[in-house]
Scaffold this motif. Sequence first.
Motif, mmCIF file in Angstrom:
data_model
loop_
_atom_site.group_PDB
_atom_site.id
_atom_site.type_symbol
_atom_site.label_atom_id
_atom_site.label_comp_id
_atom_site.label_asym_id
_atom_site.label_seq_id
_atom_site.Cartn_x
_atom_site.Cartn_y
_atom_site.Cartn_z
ATOM 1 N N GLU A 270 0.819 -1.216 0.000
ATOM 2 C CA GLU A 270 0.000 0.000 0.000
ATOM 3 C C GLU A 270 0.851 1.263 0.000
ATOM 4 N N LEU A 271 2.066 1.162 0.467
ATOM 5 C CA LEU A 271 2.966 2.313 0.402
ATOM 6 C C LEU A 271 3.158 2.716 -1.057
ATOM 7 N N ARG A 273 0.969 1.768 -3.526
ATOM 8 C CA ARG A 273 -0.364 2.100 -4.030
ATOM 9 C C ARG A 273 -0.771 3.519 -3.660
ATOM 10 N N ASN A 274 -0.246 4.012 -2.544
ATOM 11 C CA ASN A 274 -0.529 5.381 -2.117
ATOM 12 C C ASN A 274 0.405 6.391 -2.768
ATOM 13 N N LYS A 275 1.180 5.917 -3.754
ATOM 14 C CA LYS A 275 2.018 6.776 -4.603
ATOM 15 C C LYS A 275 3.102 7.533 -3.830
#
Length: 398
Positions: A270-271, A273-275
């Motif tokens: 998710e790090l 995915r959160n750009k």
Amino acid sequence: MHFCKALLFLNLRIALIITLLFGCVAYLYALSTIQHMGPAAVKLTRNVQGTEIGKYSTVTPLATQRRTAVIIVTQMRSGFTFVGEIFNQHPNAFYIFEPLWALENHKNKTYNNPGMQLELLRGVSGCRFEQIKDVMKFYLTTKGLGVMTTCHAVDKMCDGFRDKSANATWPKRCPIPENTLPTVLQSTCEGKQFTAIKTIRLDDIKLLQPMAEEDDLNLKIIQLVRDPRAVIASRLNLSKKNVSVMTVLHDKVNKAEVQELCDWMIRNAELYRNKADWLSGRFAVIRYEDVGMEPIHSMEKLYKFIGVSPKTEVSKWLENHIHAAKRRKDRENPFGTKKDPMKTSNEWRTRLSIRQVNTIQSVCKKAMELFHYQIVETKEELRNTSLNLYGKRYSIIP
């Protein structure tokens, strides 16, 4: 009159010679200065076709001129040995297997902390060993990991110092004098095109951000994930074999262990995915199951991601690996690399009960949705291995 003209012509020739001499001296001085500045700072600028478009000029080094290092982060029993070998088999790779193990097991217990983890990974990635020589000495001379049979470049380096007439037992497997160890390691590392590190002991990839921001390092991070049902089944199988592993041995599904595994999967993916800006162009996710279904294609994509040519040795190893996996002796080695990834992707379906599967699926629901692992509802679905649970790919390799 004629005498004056001759004298004037002579003076002009002398002046021309002097001018040429000064020009040669100036050119040699400029050339010497350029050479001392080095190729990293000053180079001949060329366009994409290779045509000269300017004189010597100061430029920023390209990414390809920096040290390329790839760090593969994963969890125990996630297929890390197989994927790590895809890099270890490259003839120009400086491959290091689980260096953080040395911090965890070193007699100096203060070493095992995030700051030292970063220092060790930074040193190995950039071929700088002076500050970590104590840890590297322990890593190379302590029995436990099987470094010599795992890291080809390291084994060859150590072999140059072994007494061939004697039995190379620990710690004599790598008898490099301590005072020369940093230099030998640096020379070996820099003699290879890139560094590859595999670790199952990195809890959060955010630790690597300072390395990603270093100008002299071209860092690539690969997160390897595997179906949590398969991971837990493999760990339980180790318990049955009485194999000593890092986690507490047990024969039941431990919810806390499952939660830790799936939280790790989500947290690091998710790090990206959160750009997070620092991960742009540096991060890839790959599922073990996708490698199993398309090993050659996955290998090619991984090497393209790190900007290195894969070499024929790697593809040949992959082909031989799949054939060797058919031999029973190799398949039964719990830490062996000669396993058929496609077959092992589904082995958990005959090892776990539907109750155990339901426990894992309930704890890992979010992670399974994120990585596109299909839920099974009944015992019939569980045992029906013709039912493809991995058809929808998730792997993200820029």
